[in-house]
Design an enzyme around this catalytic site. Structure first.
Site, PDB file in Angstrom:
ATOM      1  N   HIS A  72      -5.395  -4.254   6.772  1.00  0.00           N
ATOM      2  CA  HIS A  72      -4.539  -4.341   5.591  1.00  0.00           C
ATOM      3  C   HIS A  72      -3.268  -5.097   5.947  1.00  0.00           C
ATOM      4  CE1 HIS A  72      -6.310  -0.887   2.938  1.00  0.00           C
ATOM      5  NE2 HIS A  72      -7.225  -1.694   3.429  1.00  0.00           N
ATOM      6  N   TYR A 201       1.239   2.956  -3.291  1.00  0.00           N
ATOM      7  CA  TYR A 201       2.163   4.092  -3.264  1.00  0.00           C
ATOM      8  C   TYR A 201       2.895   4.075  -4.600  1.00  0.00           C
ATOM      9  CZ  TYR A 201       1.636   4.646   1.847  1.00  0.00           C
ATOM     10  OH  TYR A 201       1.154   4.864   3.109  1.00  0.00           O
ATOM     11  N   PRO A 292       2.983  13.269   5.517  1.00  0.00           N
ATOM     12  CA  PRO A 292       1.994  12.187   5.605  1.00  0.00           C
ATOM     13  C   PRO A 292       2.429  10.866   4.973  1.00  0.00           C
ATOM     14  CG  PRO A 292       1.376  13.749   3.894  1.00  0.00           C
ATOM     15  CD  PRO A 292       2.569  14.339   4.583  1.00  0.00           C
ATOM     16  N   LYS A 296       2.210   8.473   9.789  1.00  0.00           N
ATOM     17  CA  LYS A 296       2.652   8.374  11.177  1.00  0.00           C
ATOM     18  C   LYS A 296       2.044   9.410  12.124  1.00  0.00           C
ATOM     19  CE  LYS A 296       5.019   4.799  10.949  1.00  0.00           C
ATOM     20  NZ  LYS A 296       4.045   3.762  11.162  1.00  0.00           N
ATOM     21  N   TYR A 382       6.457   0.755   9.156  1.00  0.00           N
ATOM     22  CA  TYR A 382       5.116   1.147   8.706  1.00  0.00           C
ATOM     23  C   TYR A 382       4.053   0.643   9.679  1.00  0.00           C
ATOM     24  CZ  TYR A 382       1.491   2.331   5.277  1.00  0.00           C
ATOM     25  OH  TYR A 382       0.408   2.896   4.644  1.00  0.00           O
TER      26      TYR A 382
HETATM   27  C1  PHB Z   1      -4.824   8.329   4.078  1.00  0.00           C
HETATM   28  O1  PHB Z   1      -5.585   7.377   3.856  1.00  0.00           O
HETATM   29  O2  PHB Z   1      -5.243   9.460   4.313  1.00  0.00           O
HETATM   30  C2  PHB Z   1      -3.359   8.075   4.042  1.00  0.00           C
HETATM   31  C3  PHB Z   1      -2.887   6.798   3.899  1.00  0.00           C
HETATM   32  C4  PHB Z   1      -1.537   6.551   3.854  1.00  0.00           C
HETATM   33  C5  PHB Z   1      -0.645   7.593   3.953  1.00  0.00           C
HETATM   34  C6  PHB Z   1      -1.107   8.881   4.122  1.00  0.00           C
HETATM   35  C7  PHB Z   1      -2.473   9.135   4.167  1.00  0.00           C
HETATM   36  O3  PHB Z   1       0.681   7.329   3.898  1.00  0.00           O
END
Ligand code: PHB
Ligand code: APR
Length: 388
Positions: A72, A201, A292, A296, A382
Site C-alpha cells: 500500500h 480512515y 490500534p 503499531k 505510519y
Molecule cells: C487491520 O487491518 O486490522 C488494521 C489496519 C489499520 C489499523 C488497525 C488495524 O490502523
C-alpha cells in the site's frame, strides 16, 4: 532442559526472536500456554511497516509475504464530504504492506518447526526464577502435565500484556503509564472483496470507521463503539449499515458479504519501564500496548526483538554486555514515538461527543490533508521511522 534463551510466548515477538536468534546460531526454546491452532487462528492487526517487512525477509520468512502481501502506497483520510489520499512514497519514500498478523505467526511457526526447532505448546503454570543470576530458570507443566525445568542464560518475556514476565520486575524499580480511552473497536472480517484499493480512515460525528483488508477477497472493517458495547447488539445488517453510514462518500459504495469473525476490543495505551531486569528482557505487548489506530502493535514487537536479538547475540556469542545494557532505553525511545503517534491518530479520529473537540479534529484533518509537511509527518510515522 537447557537452552541459551528461554522465550515465553509464541506471539509475533517470541516467534520472531527465536527465528532471528536461530539465524545467528543461538539456541532457544519457545514456551506457549495456548495450542498451535489457537495461536494460528487469532485475528489481529494487519499492516506491516517497510522495516518490518525487511526484518521478516532478512529472517527468511518473507516468501509468502512477498507473494500474498498487498503493498500500500498510502491511506485515505476521510471526513464528511472529503476523502483525501496521502501518497506515502511521495511524502517519505516508504510504503506499508497489508498482511495479517495471523499469517506472520503461521509463517514463523512453520519455519521453526520445519527447521526442527522447538515450540512447546499447551504448557501451564509458567513461572520464572533466579532472574538476577546468570542461570535463570523457567518452570512449567508440559502438555502432558509433566513438570519441567528450563535452564537458560537469558529469559525473553514475550508473553503479551497478561503474561507472567512483567510482574517479575520489582515494584520499586518499575514505572508504568496508562491511558484508557473511552472507545472500543468492533472489528469484522468478511468474505467480500475490499471496496477500496487502500485503507480508509473515516472521521464521522457518530464515530470513527476504518476499511482495511487481508487479501483481494477478504475485507477487515472496524467501527468505533462504546467500551461496554455488547456484540449481541450488532446484527450483520446493523454493522453494514453503520459502516456505510460513517464511510459514505459520493459515488462510492461499500460492498457487503458474509461476516466470518467479529470481536470488540477496548483501546488502551500502556508503557512499562524498564524493559529489562537482570537476565529478563521484555518485548512486545509484555511491555507496552498501543491503541490500534496507527497499526503499531505488531510493528513495535518486531522492532523490540530486532534490537533485542542484536543485544543477546553480543552478550551470548561474544560476552559483551553493552547492547544488553542499552536495550531498554533504545526500545523505549521507539515505543514512546509509537505511543505518541497512535494516541494522536486516535485523538484525531474518534468522536468523543464534545463539539469543541470535533471542531479541532476537523481542523487537524483539513491540515493533514492539505499541508505537505503535516502529511509528511503522518506518513513517516505510519510507515515506520528507522530502527535507530
Ligand atoms: C487491520 O487491518 O486490522 C488494521 C489496519 C489499520 C489499523 C488497525 C488495524 O490502523
Ligand atoms: N506461558 C506461556 N505463554 C504465555 C503465557 C504464559 N503464562 N501467557 C501468555 N502467553 C502467550 C500468549 O498465549 C500469546 O501467544 O504469549 C503470547 C503473547 O503474544 P501476543 O499477545 O501476540 O504479543 P506479542 O508477541 O508481543 O505481539 C504483539 O500482538 O496483541 C498483538 O496488538 C498486538 O500486534 C501486537 C502484537
Amino acid at each position: 532442559m537447557r537452552t541459551q534463551v528461554g522465550i515465553i510466548g509464541a506471539g509475533p515477538a517470541g516467534l520472531l526472536l527465536a527465528q532471528l536468534l536461530a539465524v545467528r546460531g543461538i539456541d532457544s526454546v519457545v514456551l506457549e500456554n495456548r495450542s498451535r491452532d489457537y495461536v494460528q487462528a487469532r485475528i489481529r492487526a494487519g499492516i506491516l511497516e517497510q522495516g518490518t517487512v525487511d526484518v521478516l525477509t532478512g529472517a527468511g520468512v518473507g516468501e509468502r509475504l512477498h507473494r500474498e502481501g498487498l503493498r500500500h502506497d498510502g491511506i485515505y483520510l476521510q471526513y464528511p464530504g472529503h476523502r483525501q489520499h496521502l501518497d506515502f512514497p511521495g511524502l517519505c519514500g516508504r510504503s506499508v504492506w497489508a498482511y495479517g498478523q495471523t499469517e506472520v505467526v503461521k509463517d514463523l511457526i512453520g519455519a521453526r518447526l520445519a527447521a526442527g526447532q522447538q515450540i512447546e505448546f499447551e504448557i501451564s503454570g509458567t513461572a520464572l526464577h533466579d532472574l538476577e543470576t546468570d542461570r535463570p530458570r523457567v518452570t512449567y507443566a508440559d502438555s502432558a502435565g509433566v513438570q519441567q525445568v528450563l535452564e537458560c542464560d537469558v529469559v525473553a518475556g514475550c508473553d503479551g500484556f497478561h503474561g507472567p514476565s512483567r510482574p517479575m520486575l520489582p515494584a520499586a524499580l518499575q514505572q508504568t503509564w496508562v491511558r484508557d480511552y473511552p472507545f472500543a473497536w468492533l472489528g469484522i472480517l468478511a468474505d467480500v472483496a475490499p471496496s477500496t484499493d487502500e485503507l480508509i480512515y473515516a472521521w464521522h460525528p457518530d464515530g470513527f470507521a476504518l476499511h482495511s483488508m487481508r487479501s483481494p477477497s477478504v475485507s477487515r472493517l472496524y467501527l468505533q463503539v462504546d467500551p461496554d458495547e455488547r456484540l449481541e447488539s450488532w446484527s450483520d445488517d446493523r454493522i453494514w449499515s453503520e459502516l456505510q453510514h460513517r464511510m459514505a462518500f459520493e459515488g462510492w459504495q461499500l460492498q457487503t458479504g458474509p461476516i466470518t469473525d467479529r470481536s470488540i476490543t477496548p483501546m488502551r495505551s500502556f508503557v512499562s519501564a524498564p524493559m529489562r531486569h537482570g537476565r529478563l528482557f521484555l518485548a512486545g505487548d509484555a511491555a507496552h500496548i498501543v491503541p490500534p489506530t496507527g497499526a503499531k502493535g505488531l510493528n513495535l514487537a518486531v522492532a523490540d526483538v530486532t534490537v533485542l536479538c542484536e543485544a543477546l547475540t553480543e552478550l551470548l556469542a561474544h560476552g559483551r554486555a553493552g547492547l544488553a545494557d542499552t536495550y531498554s532505553g533504545t526500545a523505549l525511545r521507539r515505543v514512546w514515538r509509537a505511543t505518541h503517534f497512535s494516541w494522536w491518530m486516535t485523538s484525531m479520529l474518534h468522536a468523543s461527543g464534545d463539539d469543541f473537540e470535533a471542531q479541532l479534529q476537523l481542523s487537524q484533518l483539513r491540515y493533514v490533508t492539505s499541508s505537505p509537511s503535516a502529511a509528511q509527518s503522518l506518513a513517516e510515522n505510519y510507515t515506520g521511522l528507522p530502527l535507530r
